[in-house]
Write a protein that holds these residues in place. Structure first.
Motif, mmCIF file in Angstrom:
data_model
loop_
_atom_site.group_PDB
_atom_site.id
_atom_site.type_symbol
_atom_site.label_atom_id
_atom_site.label_comp_id
_atom_site.label_asym_id
_atom_site.label_seq_id
_atom_site.Cartn_x
_atom_site.Cartn_y
_atom_site.Cartn_z
ATOM 1 N N ILE A 175 -14.862 -16.014 42.290
ATOM 2 C CA ILE A 175 -14.078 -14.972 41.618
ATOM 3 C C ILE A 175 -14.354 -15.012 40.119
ATOM 4 N N PHE A 176 -13.853 -13.992 39.439
ATOM 5 C CA PHE A 176 -13.806 -13.995 37.978
ATOM 6 C C PHE A 176 -12.347 -13.792 37.579
ATOM 7 N N ARG A 177 -11.849 -14.657 36.710
ATOM 8 C CA ARG A 177 -10.449 -14.593 36.274
ATOM 9 C C ARG A 177 -10.372 -14.271 34.789
ATOM 10 N N SER A 178 -9.422 -13.420 34.438
ATOM 11 C CA SER A 178 -9.110 -13.163 33.037
ATOM 12 C C SER A 178 -7.599 -13.092 32.875
ATOM 13 N N ASN A 179 -7.113 -13.504 31.696
ATOM 14 C CA ASN A 179 -5.672 -13.563 31.475
ATOM 15 C C ASN A 179 -5.353 -13.215 30.029
ATOM 16 N N ILE A 180 -4.278 -12.466 29.843
ATOM 17 C CA ILE A 180 -3.765 -12.151 28.509
ATOM 18 C C ILE A 180 -2.297 -12.557 28.458
ATOM 19 N N LYS A 181 -1.942 -13.359 27.457
ATOM 20 C CA LYS A 181 -0.569 -13.812 27.283
ATOM 21 C C LYS A 181 -0.106 -13.465 25.881
ATOM 22 N N ALA A 182 1.099 -12.893 25.776
ATOM 23 C CA ALA A 182 1.644 -12.522 24.470
ATOM 24 C C ALA A 182 3.134 -12.836 24.426
ATOM 25 N N GLU A 183 3.589 -13.363 23.283
ATOM 26 C CA GLU A 183 5.004 -13.626 23.043
ATOM 27 C C GLU A 183 5.337 -13.191 21.629
ATOM 28 N N TRP A 184 6.377 -12.385 21.502
ATOM 29 C CA TRP A 184 6.768 -11.852 20.189
ATOM 30 C C TRP A 184 8.241 -12.133 19.952
ATOM 31 N N GLN A 185 8.527 -12.940 18.942
ATOM 32 C CA GLN A 185 9.909 -13.224 18.547
ATOM 33 C C GLN A 185 10.344 -12.118 17.596
ATOM 34 N N VAL A 186 10.875 -11.045 18.176
ATOM 35 C CA VAL A 186 11.220 -9.862 17.379
ATOM 36 C C VAL A 186 12.298 -10.198 16.364
ATOM 37 N N PHE A 187 13.373 -10.789 16.844
ATOM 38 C CA PHE A 187 14.446 -11.281 15.991
ATOM 39 C C PHE A 187 14.745 -12.717 16.400
ATOM 40 N N LYS A 188 15.635 -13.367 15.679
ATOM 41 C CA LYS A 188 15.990 -14.736 16.014
ATOM 42 C C LYS A 188 16.569 -14.833 17.418
ATOM 43 N N SER A 189 17.262 -13.774 17.864
ATOM 44 C CA SER A 189 17.934 -13.795 19.159
ATOM 45 C C SER A 189 17.217 -12.964 20.222
ATOM 46 N N LEU A 190 16.091 -12.324 19.875
ATOM 47 C CA LEU A 190 15.403 -11.436 20.816
ATOM 48 C C LEU A 190 13.919 -11.769 20.886
ATOM 49 N N LYS A 191 13.434 -11.958 22.109
ATOM 50 C CA LYS A 191 12.037 -12.304 22.328
ATOM 51 C C LYS A 191 11.457 -11.441 23.432
ATOM 52 N N LEU A 192 10.235 -10.938 23.237
ATOM 53 C CA LEU A 192 9.500 -10.169 24.237
ATOM 54 C C LEU A 192 8.279 -10.980 24.682
ATOM 55 N N ALA A 193 7.992 -10.962 25.978
ATOM 56 C CA ALA A 193 6.854 -11.716 26.504
ATOM 57 C C ALA A 193 6.126 -10.887 27.552
ATOM 58 N N ALA A 194 4.815 -11.059 27.610
ATOM 59 C CA ALA A 194 3.985 -10.357 28.599
ATOM 60 C C ALA A 194 2.876 -11.280 29.071
ATOM 61 N N ASP A 195 2.562 -11.188 30.361
ATOM 62 C CA ASP A 195 1.487 -11.997 30.938
ATOM 63 C C ASP A 195 0.735 -11.138 31.951
ATOM 64 N N LEU A 196 -0.574 -10.956 31.727
ATOM 65 C CA LEU A 196 -1.420 -10.175 32.624
ATOM 66 C C LEU A 196 -2.514 -11.076 33.173
ATOM 67 N N ASN A 197 -2.642 -11.152 34.501
ATOM 68 C CA ASN A 197 -3.621 -12.022 35.130
ATOM 69 C C ASN A 197 -4.451 -11.218 36.127
ATOM 70 N N LEU A 198 -5.788 -11.207 35.937
ATOM 71 C CA LEU A 198 -6.692 -10.445 36.795
ATOM 72 C C LEU A 198 -7.600 -11.393 37.563
ATOM 73 N N ILE A 199 -7.631 -11.239 38.899
ATOM 74 C CA ILE A 199 -8.516 -11.998 39.764
ATOM 75 C C ILE A 199 -9.429 -11.003 40.483
ATOM 76 N N ASN A 200 -10.733 -11.110 40.213
ATOM 77 C CA ASN A 200 -11.701 -10.185 40.808
ATOM 78 C C ASN A 200 -12.617 -10.939 41.762
ATOM 79 N N GLY A 201 -12.641 -10.480 43.035
ATOM 80 C CA GLY A 201 -13.506 -11.075 44.036
ATOM 81 C C GLY A 201 -14.015 -10.009 44.985
ATOM 82 N N GLU A 202 -14.924 -10.392 45.877
ATOM 83 C CA GLU A 202 -15.511 -9.426 46.803
ATOM 84 C C GLU A 202 -14.482 -8.883 47.788
ATOM 85 N N SER A 203 -13.557 -9.727 48.225
ATOM 86 C CA SER A 203 -12.575 -9.293 49.226
ATOM 87 C C SER A 203 -11.521 -8.366 48.638
#
Length: 254
Positions: A175-203
């Motif tokens: 397979i081929f794997r790729s991943n993007i991870k992001a975390e943003w502390q918008v305010f002291k009490s508020l946090k946004l997070a994102a995680d994208l994971n791609l797995i590419n194979g023949e099946s």
């Protein structure tokens, strides 16, 4: 009348980052040893017309020493209906990184699923490659990873239903794997997070996305809203290629 009882608990210790930016040279990449951990529990009980109970547990830890960073996670889910086990699943994730320079690092990762009752008995993925930190500050973290790997899947032929995204074949493929991870502390009490994971194979090609909003109500209590989505390029006829789950959790921090 049915009654539903819901319990959700979480425990968390200190937070740290992997070589916060921005050192001017490789000699400045020295980071003190650091350990972080998180434990969560969830429980539901249904009585009345439906008699069932479910338990879910999540344990996560990370250790940083110098150029090395290692993190792991274990999730467990169990559902009993009318006194009998109906579902049980364990999810594993383990990754180790080695810092090469101010922004680049090598990584090796493993993700696995073991289940008695879902479409696959086992679903394992191994990968190794390069990672790159676009930014890593106290307020914003963005990491990119890519590399080759291997996938092994063993279908549970006794449990395949018409609504399962699974083909009745054992999968052993590169397979081929790729991943993007992001975390943003918008305010002291508020946090946004994102995680994208791609797995590419023949099946099949699979994209997992997870978006989270964490709001600290007090210093010890946080509200977490999480939306996860799973997308397959190939599915059995008549099924949707995407599945989504929205969850709201109350986390207690200690």
């Amino acid at each position: 009348m049915s009654r539903i009882w819901l319990l959700s608990l979480g425990l968390m210790t200190s937070y740290c980052v992997f070589a916060q930016e921005e050192p001017e040279s490789e000699s400045e990449i020295q980071v003190p040893s650091h350990w972080t951990s998180q434990v969560e529990f969830g429980y539901q009980s249904h009585t009345g017309n439906t008699d069932s109970e479910s338990l879910n547990t999540r344990i996560k830890g990370e250790y940083i020493e110098g150029r090395h960073r290692t993190n792991g996670e274990w999730r467990f889910y169990r559902l009993n209906k009318n006194g009998k086990e109906d579902k049980r699943q364990s999810n594993y994730a383990l990754q180790t990184d080695y810092k090469l320079g101010p922004k680049s690092y090598l990584y090796g990762s493993f993700k696995g699923i073991d289940s008695r009752y879902s479409a696959y008995f086992t679903d394992y993925t191994w990968s190794a490659g390069m990672g790159y930190q676009l930014t890593n500050t106290e307020d914003l973290l963005i990491e990119l990873e890519a590399g080759p790997g291997y996938r092994y899947q063993k279908p549970n032929l006794d449990e395949i239903d018409s609504d399962d995204v699974v083909f009745p074949n054992k999968v052993k493929e590169p397979i081929f794997r790729s991943n993007i991870k992001a975390e943003w502390q918008v305010f002291k009490s508020l946090k946004l997070a994102a995680d994208l994971n791609l797995i590419n194979g023949e099946s099949n090609t699979r994209l997992d996305s997870e978006l989270s909003v964490i709001n600290n109500i007090t210093e010890d209590i946080a509200l977490k809203i999480n939306q996860s989505r799973q997308y397959h390029t190939k599915v059995p006829e008549g099924l949707s290629k995407a599945d989504s789950v929205l969850s709201v959790n109350l986390i207690f921090l200690f």
